[in-house]
Write an enzyme that holds these catalytic residues in place. Structure first.
Site, PDB file in Angstrom:
ATOM      1  N   SER A  14       0.763  -1.138   0.624  1.00 28.51           N
ATOM      2  CA  SER A  14      -0.106   0.206  -0.179  1.00 28.51           C
ATOM      3  C   SER A  14       1.130   1.074  -0.168  1.00 28.51           C
ATOM      4  O   SER A  14       0.347   2.244  -0.772  1.00 28.51           O
ATOM      5  CB  SER A  14      -1.264   0.126   1.501  1.00 28.51           C
ATOM      6  OG  SER A  14      -2.172  -1.155   1.306  1.00 28.51           O
ATOM      7  N   TYR A 154      10.994  -6.809  17.817  1.00 26.64           N
ATOM      8  CA  TYR A 154      10.640  -5.844  16.253  1.00 26.64           C
ATOM      9  C   TYR A 154      12.086  -6.611  16.121  1.00 26.64           C
ATOM     10  O   TYR A 154      11.859  -7.199  14.141  1.00 26.64           O
ATOM     11  CB  TYR A 154      10.384  -5.152  16.132  1.00 26.64           C
ATOM     12  CG  TYR A 154      10.628  -4.061  14.567  1.00 26.64           C
ATOM     13  CD1 TYR A 154      10.077  -4.179  13.784  1.00 26.64           C
ATOM     14  CD2 TYR A 154      11.925  -3.753  14.017  1.00 26.64           C
ATOM     15  CE1 TYR A 154       9.877  -4.067  11.924  1.00 26.64           C
ATOM     16  CE2 TYR A 154      12.352  -3.090  13.067  1.00 26.64           C
ATOM     17  CZ  TYR A 154      11.193  -3.688  11.854  1.00 26.64           C
ATOM     18  OH  TYR A 154      11.330  -3.530  10.521  1.00 26.64           O
ATOM     19  N   ALA A 156      13.393  -8.750  16.690  1.00 31.31           N
ATOM     20  CA  ALA A 156      13.787 -10.383  17.030  1.00 31.31           C
ATOM     21  C   ALA A 156      12.686 -11.048  15.789  1.00 31.31           C
ATOM     22  O   ALA A 156      13.580 -12.248  15.303  1.00 31.31           O
ATOM     23  CB  ALA A 156      13.040 -10.721  18.159  1.00 31.31           C
ATOM     24  N   LYS A 158      13.125  -9.505  13.204  1.00 30.25           N
ATOM     25  CA  LYS A 158      14.479  -9.427  11.670  1.00 30.25           C
ATOM     26  C   LYS A 158      15.150  -9.530  11.062  1.00 30.25           C
ATOM     27  O   LYS A 158      15.812 -10.083  10.437  1.00 30.25           O
ATOM     28  CB  LYS A 158      14.582  -7.571  11.778  1.00 30.25           C
ATOM     29  CG  LYS A 158      13.036  -6.774  11.653  1.00 30.25           C
ATOM     30  CD  LYS A 158      12.492  -7.247  10.166  1.00 30.25           C
ATOM     31  CE  LYS A 158      10.951  -5.621   9.692  1.00 30.25           C
ATOM     32  NZ  LYS A 158      10.355  -6.766   8.214  1.00 30.25           N
TER      33      LYS A 158
END
Lengths: 247, 79
Positions: A14, A154, A156, A158
């Site tokens: 989007s 987050y 963890a 990535k």
């Protein structure tokens, strides 16, 4: 054009990085299905691509729901054929100090950012194996490497994305399928717009290039990995962060 | 379809694993006798699913390790 006729699926298309990836791949000749979490978001992607004269459309997808994944893949298969390029980009943040982090904040981020990659990659591999050609690009983050206070969940996911990509690269390399991660630094998107001014300023001081990156600068790297030029790169994490972090 | 299930299974095994059909004996193990690696066996099951228009659950697929076991599975689940 380098990706002429390839069918690509880009999640979270989007806005921000995902939108730039979808449009860049389509501009290189791919037929791109970009996903959004809502039907209105999917319509907006279709409208954007149509306006730019790009081949493809938006579809609504909940990456945490196996049935939704199966439904979208069946729709793509019927309309365009098997997915040859998968870009796992959809991601969320729910920042909190670990000591205050709820189970929901933890698992929502794990499900969307990491488990979805399992689900989508598994679903797309069948077609790629048959075709003896495939590209999977997972969008990681500099935070997966450097860590960031307030982002244990987050970071963890990535870091998990990078390990996932390396293992899958070893599994399917013999079928001419490459799997890589791209780890953006601070990119000018809605996700980083919410950062406090002070924090942004402190960051600029640490970025050798002295600015945030643009979504198109991530998209260009993804395009390279998907093209023939990137064909010998697999299991790799490419950091795109203006020099903020150097391995 | 004129050929038997056994013939169809053997033809697919030969195609997928790149071996001659006469090497595909009933008792042959995909990995030990026909040189398949683990990914080859996954692809072989995919090919069987397509040939026989069925879905083989993962826990069943893991048990199909020889030509005869593949023939048995198809016979039992499609007959």
């Amino acid at each position: 054009m380098s990706l002429e006729g390839k069918v690509a699926l880009v999640t979270g298309a989007s806005r921000g990085i995902g939108a730039a990836i979808a449009d860049t791949l389509a501009a290189s000749g791919a037929i791109v299905v970009g996903t959004a979490t809502s039907a209105s978001g999917a319509d907006a992607i279709s409208a954007r691509m149509q306006e730019k004269g790009l081949k493809g459309e938006g579809m609504a997808l909940n990456v945490t729901d196996a049935e939704s994944v199966a439904g979208v893949l069946a729709a793509i298969q019927e309309k365009y054929g098997a997915v040859q390029i998968l870009v796992n980009n959809a991601g969320i943040t729910k920042d909190n100090l670990l000591m205050r982090m709820s189970e929901d904040e933890w698992f929502d981020v794990i499900n969307t950012n990491l488990s979805a990659i399992y689900r989508l990659s598994k679903a797309c591999l069948r077609g790629m194996m048959k075709a003896r050609w495939g590209r999977i690009v997972n969008i990681s983050s500099i935070v997966g490497q450097m860590g960031n206070a307030g982002q244990t969940n987050y970071s963890a996911t990535k870091a998990g994305v990078m390990g996932f990509s390396r293992s899958l690269a070893k599994e399917v390399g013999s079928r001419n399928i490459t799997v890589n991660s791209v780890a953006p630094g601070f990119i000018d998107t809605d996700m980083t717009k919410v950062l406090p001014e002070e924090q942004k300023k402190a960051m600029f001081d640490n970025i050798p290039l002295g600015r945030f990156g643009q979504p198109e600068e991530i998209a260009g790297v993804v395009k390279f990995l998907c093209s023939a030029d990137g064909g010998y790169v697999t299991g790799e994490t490419i950091h795109v962060n203006g020099g903020l972090y150097m391995c | 379809m004129s050929s038997s299930i056994e013939e169809r299974v053997k033809k697919i095994v030969a195609e997928q694993l790149g071996v001659k059909e006469e090497e595909v004996k009933n008792e042959a193990s995909f990995v030990e006798d026909l040189g398949a690696d683990s990914l080859d066996t996954v692809e072989l099951v995919m090919a069987l699913e397509e040939e026989f228009e069925t879905e083989i659950p993962d826990e069943e697929a893991e048990k199909i390790t020889t030509v005869q076991l593949a023939i048995n599975y198809i016979n039992e689940n499609l007959a």
